[in-house]
Scaffold this active site. Structure first.
Site, PDB file in Angstrom:
ATOM      1  CB  VAL A  12      -0.961   0.005   1.200  1.00  0.00           C
ATOM      2  CG1 VAL A  12      -1.787   1.288   1.232  1.00  0.00           C
ATOM      3  CG2 VAL A  12      -1.891  -1.207   1.149  1.00  0.00           C
ATOM      4  CB  ALA A  72       4.725   1.309   9.750  1.00  0.00           C
ATOM      5  CE1 TYR A 142      -3.868  -5.785  10.802  1.00  0.00           C
ATOM      6  CE2 TYR A 142      -5.845  -6.778   9.883  1.00  0.00           C
ATOM      7  CZ  TYR A 142      -4.867  -5.798   9.843  1.00  0.00           C
ATOM      8  OH  TYR A 142      -4.895  -4.843   8.856  1.00  0.00           O
ATOM      9  CE  LYS A 146      -4.166  -1.266  11.343  1.00  0.00           C
ATOM     10  NZ  LYS A 146      -2.956  -0.462  10.999  1.00  0.00           N
ATOM     11  CG  PHE A 170     -14.026  -3.715   3.486  1.00  0.00           C
ATOM     12  CD1 PHE A 170     -14.954  -4.679   3.844  1.00  0.00           C
ATOM     13  CD2 PHE A 170     -14.122  -2.464   4.074  1.00  0.00           C
ATOM     14  CE1 PHE A 170     -15.968  -4.395   4.770  1.00  0.00           C
ATOM     15  CE2 PHE A 170     -15.127  -2.163   4.993  1.00  0.00           C
ATOM     16  CZ  PHE A 170     -16.048  -3.132   5.336  1.00  0.00           C
TER      17      PHE A 170
END
Length: 313
Positions: A12, A72, A142, A146, A170
């Site tokens: 990304v 990151a 995960y 986040k 997504f």
């Protein structure tokens, strides 16, 4: 604007850096990759080699910076079950360290930070499509890590330290300038790898009826540029970024059609999984004028195939 992109040489990050430079921003790259590791050429003014959790590295990277695109992170859902503490440390702790350094570096300014968040924070809500007001219920470490990063960002924004946007992405696919997704635990990279002959088959739960939302990495990169440039009275904003709903079976069929190669499938027993997880993107469309342009299934897979075929991933 001088903009720091953390994780600039990732899948990304590569796309975001290119879009930022195209929009006229001066880009500083922070990367955890060692200096002697080959990396793609990017239009950056400076590269800082360091860790998102290291104060010294962050001070160097943030010199003169007015905006940050924070990418990151550790991102593999399955791996997060084996390494939950590390995921929390990097994803949540790294975000807090960045916020601390950013506010210290800009005591007389209100810098803007765009966080790469994830739909994994939502878990598996029954209501579809998923809107930003859905109560988060992450089902893996995960997603938990986040969500903690989102919460930290929101708190700092509401305290007036930063202006902030979380982009809850997504499933990201496609490629930009030959850089595609190297994570073959994900369905499109794995199906493309099977088509390329690197694996004998693709494993699929049941008949592949589960539907997920996919967005081209270049469309996502445009969302970062728009979020960075937007103005609003709200100190913290949250946007879903998705585009194309597709079943696992549709993906395999499209990979075969685009590549002209067979993708043998081994069907495993059905697993208890949500039948459909798709994004409501009306908020980002209304607020930022963003809409997907390259996110057809064919375009994402064609770009992923071209990047994989070139060997420059």
């Amino acid at each position: 604007m001088r903009v720091l992109v953390t994780g600039a040489y990732g899948f990304v990050g590569n796309a975001v850096v290119r879009r930022l430079a195209e929009a006229g921003h001066e880009v500083v790259a922070l990367t955890h990759r060692p200096a002697d590791v080959p990396r793609p050429e990017l239009p950056v003014s400076r590269v800082v080699y360091g860790d998102i959790r290291d104060k010294t590295d962050l001070v160097e990277a943030l010199d003169g910076v007015a905006g940050v695109c924070h990418l990151a992170a550790l991102t593999r859902v399955r791996e997060s079950f084996d390494r939950p503490e590390e995921y929390q440390d990097v994803n949540a702790g790294g975000t807090v360290a960045l916020l601390d350094a950013l506010t210290a570096a800009s005591p007389n300014l209100t810098p803007r930070i765009i966080l790469g968040s994830t739909a994994a924070v939502y878990g598996a809500p029954e209501q579809q499509p998923i809107g930003e007001d859905t109560v988060p219920a992450p089902s893996n470490p995960y997603g938990v890590s986040k969500l903690a990063a989102d919460d930290a960002l929101r708190a700092r924004a509401e305290a007036g330290e930063v202006e902030a946007v979380s982009l809850r992405c997504f499933n990201i696919s496609g490629a930009v300038s030959g850089v595609g997704d190297a994570d073959e635990s994900r369905i499109i990279p794995k199906a493309v790898a099977v088509a390329a002959g690197r694996y004998p088959h693709l494993e699929m739960n049941g008949e592949g009826d589960a539907i997920r939302d996919f967005v081209h990495v270049d469309d996502l990169a445009r969302a970062y540029v728009l979020a960075l440039a937007s103005s609003t009275a709200a100190p913290y904003r949250l946007y879903n970024v998705g585009a194309t709903a597709a079943s696992m079976r549709e993906i395999v069929d499209t990979v075969e059609r685009v590549t002209g190669k067979a993708v043998p499938v081994v069907h495993r027993p059905p697993q208890p999984e949500p039948p459909r997880l798709v994004a409501d993107i009306s908020r980002i469309t209304n607020d930022l004028g963003w809409k997907p342009e390259r996110s057809s299934l064919e375009a994402m897979i064609s770009d992923a195939w071209s990047a994989a075929s070139s060997g420059d991933r």
